[in-house]
Motif scaffolding. Sequence first.
Motif, PDB file in Angstrom:
ATOM      1  N   ALA A  23      30.158 -32.210 -38.158  1.00  8.14           N
ATOM      2  CA  ALA A  23      31.448 -31.817 -38.708  1.00  8.14           C
ATOM      3  C   ALA A  23      32.364 -33.001 -38.953  1.00  8.14           C
ATOM      4  O   ALA A  23      33.476 -32.833 -39.429  1.00  8.14           O
ATOM      5  N   ALA A  24      31.914 -34.200 -38.604  1.00  6.43           N
ATOM      6  CA  ALA A  24      32.795 -35.359 -38.655  1.00  6.43           C
ATOM      7  C   ALA A  24      32.612 -36.187 -39.912  1.00  6.43           C
ATOM      8  O   ALA A  24      31.589 -36.172 -40.554  1.00  6.43           O
ATOM      9  N   TRP A  82      46.240 -32.822 -46.167  1.00  5.19           N
ATOM     10  CA  TRP A  82      46.600 -32.038 -44.990  1.00  5.19           C
ATOM     11  C   TRP A  82      46.065 -30.623 -45.080  1.00  5.19           C
ATOM     12  O   TRP A  82      46.072 -30.000 -46.135  1.00  5.19           O
ATOM     13  N   ALA A  83      45.610 -30.110 -43.942  1.00  4.92           N
ATOM     14  CA  ALA A  83      45.209 -28.716 -43.809  1.00  4.92           C
ATOM     15  C   ALA A  83      46.020 -28.105 -42.674  1.00  4.92           C
ATOM     16  O   ALA A  83      46.535 -28.816 -41.802  1.00  4.92           O
ATOM     17  N   ALA A 100      43.408 -18.650 -39.088  1.00  7.80           N
ATOM     18  CA  ALA A 100      43.219 -18.912 -40.517  1.00  7.80           C
ATOM     19  C   ALA A 100      43.386 -20.400 -40.767  1.00  7.80           C
ATOM     20  O   ALA A 100      44.136 -21.078 -40.053  1.00  7.80           O
ATOM     21  N   VAL A 101      42.689 -20.906 -41.770  1.00  5.09           N
ATOM     22  CA  VAL A 101      42.764 -22.305 -42.177  1.00  5.09           C
ATOM     23  C   VAL A 101      43.009 -22.343 -43.679  1.00  5.09           C
ATOM     24  O   VAL A 101      42.376 -21.607 -44.438  1.00  5.09           O
ATOM     25  N   ALA A 102      43.925 -23.203 -44.125  1.00  2.00           N
ATOM     26  CA  ALA A 102      44.222 -23.313 -45.552  1.00  2.00           C
ATOM     27  C   ALA A 102      44.781 -24.694 -45.854  1.00  2.00           C
ATOM     28  O   ALA A 102      45.124 -25.457 -44.941  1.00  2.00           O
ATOM     29  N   VAL A 187      38.621 -29.387 -46.280  1.00  2.32           N
ATOM     30  CA  VAL A 187      39.221 -28.233 -45.625  1.00  2.32           C
ATOM     31  C   VAL A 187      38.149 -27.227 -45.233  1.00  2.32           C
ATOM     32  O   VAL A 187      38.214 -26.614 -44.163  1.00  2.32           O
ATOM     33  N   GLU A 188      37.140 -27.066 -46.075  1.00  2.00           N
ATOM     34  CA  GLU A 188      36.061 -26.124 -45.765  1.00  2.00           C
ATOM     35  C   GLU A 188      35.294 -26.554 -44.523  1.00  2.00           C
ATOM     36  O   GLU A 188      34.914 -25.722 -43.689  1.00  2.00           O
ATOM     37  N   ARG A 189      35.069 -27.871 -44.373  1.00  2.00           N
ATOM     38  CA  ARG A 189      34.390 -28.369 -43.173  1.00  2.00           C
ATOM     39  C   ARG A 189      35.255 -28.115 -41.936  1.00  2.00           C
ATOM     40  O   ARG A 189      34.739 -27.773 -40.871  1.00  2.00           O
ATOM     41  N   LEU A 190      36.548 -28.290 -42.080  1.00  3.00           N
ATOM     42  CA  LEU A 190      37.457 -27.986 -40.982  1.00  3.00           C
ATOM     43  C   LEU A 190      37.392 -26.508 -40.623  1.00  3.00           C
ATOM     44  O   LEU A 190      37.348 -26.151 -39.437  1.00  3.00           O
TER      45      LEU A 190
END
Length: 231
Positions: A23-24, A82-83, A100-102, A187-190
């Motif tokens: 993930a890094a 930024w996310a 949620a993440v965006a 952002v998708e990986r986050l």
Amino acid sequence: MRRAADLPRVTPTGGCGRLQAGAAADACVGPGQRPPQGTEGDDRAGRRAVPAARPVSQDFTADAPNRLWFGDITYVRTWDGWAYVASVIDAFSRKVVGWAVADHMRTDLVLDALRMAITRRHPPKGVIFHADRGSQYTSKEFVDFCKINNVRNSVGRTGICFDNAAAESFWATLKKEFIHLHPFDTVERLRTGVFEYIEVYYNRLRIHSTIGYLTPVEFEDEFDKKGDRAA
């Protein structure tokens, strides 16, 4: 790959390293780098902010699930920019019941997190959701959503961080145990990483001293068993 149910329970120190592989990326947030911040009472979506009640007074405990939820927004730097991450946490078990993440911090971000919590938990009428007095949580859209779904909207006092200390504590844990150990390229990986941290590790494997050194899932299971025996 083993299922989450097959993995051992872990202490808070170093227990989520298995989730971080892959993930890094090789980026970091430099000193002084901070994302754009919203202002309290200023709805960034352009909607009118409305007053909200404050039935919670720094007491982030509950005697059963789905009585009191609390949440907040934090930010994470990615290569794409930024996310933002929003959370909904059950005060009874400290289980993260919505998130949620965006790539934005509009009201839709916190609505998505609360919508996930409602869909998963089917709370009784009158469950309290507490947050800070940010523009997203005081927007007319958010307050109306809470009313429609029978959620009591609660916000802290302006400038008093202790009024949402429990939510801030979760962000400190997330960043110490996961986010700060490696950066993210997209952002998708986050989003994938946050899913793994919360759904696989935090809720199911990480023990918490505040709930008798059980995991949130174990603590709620014990509560359900006691209810079954008393019935």
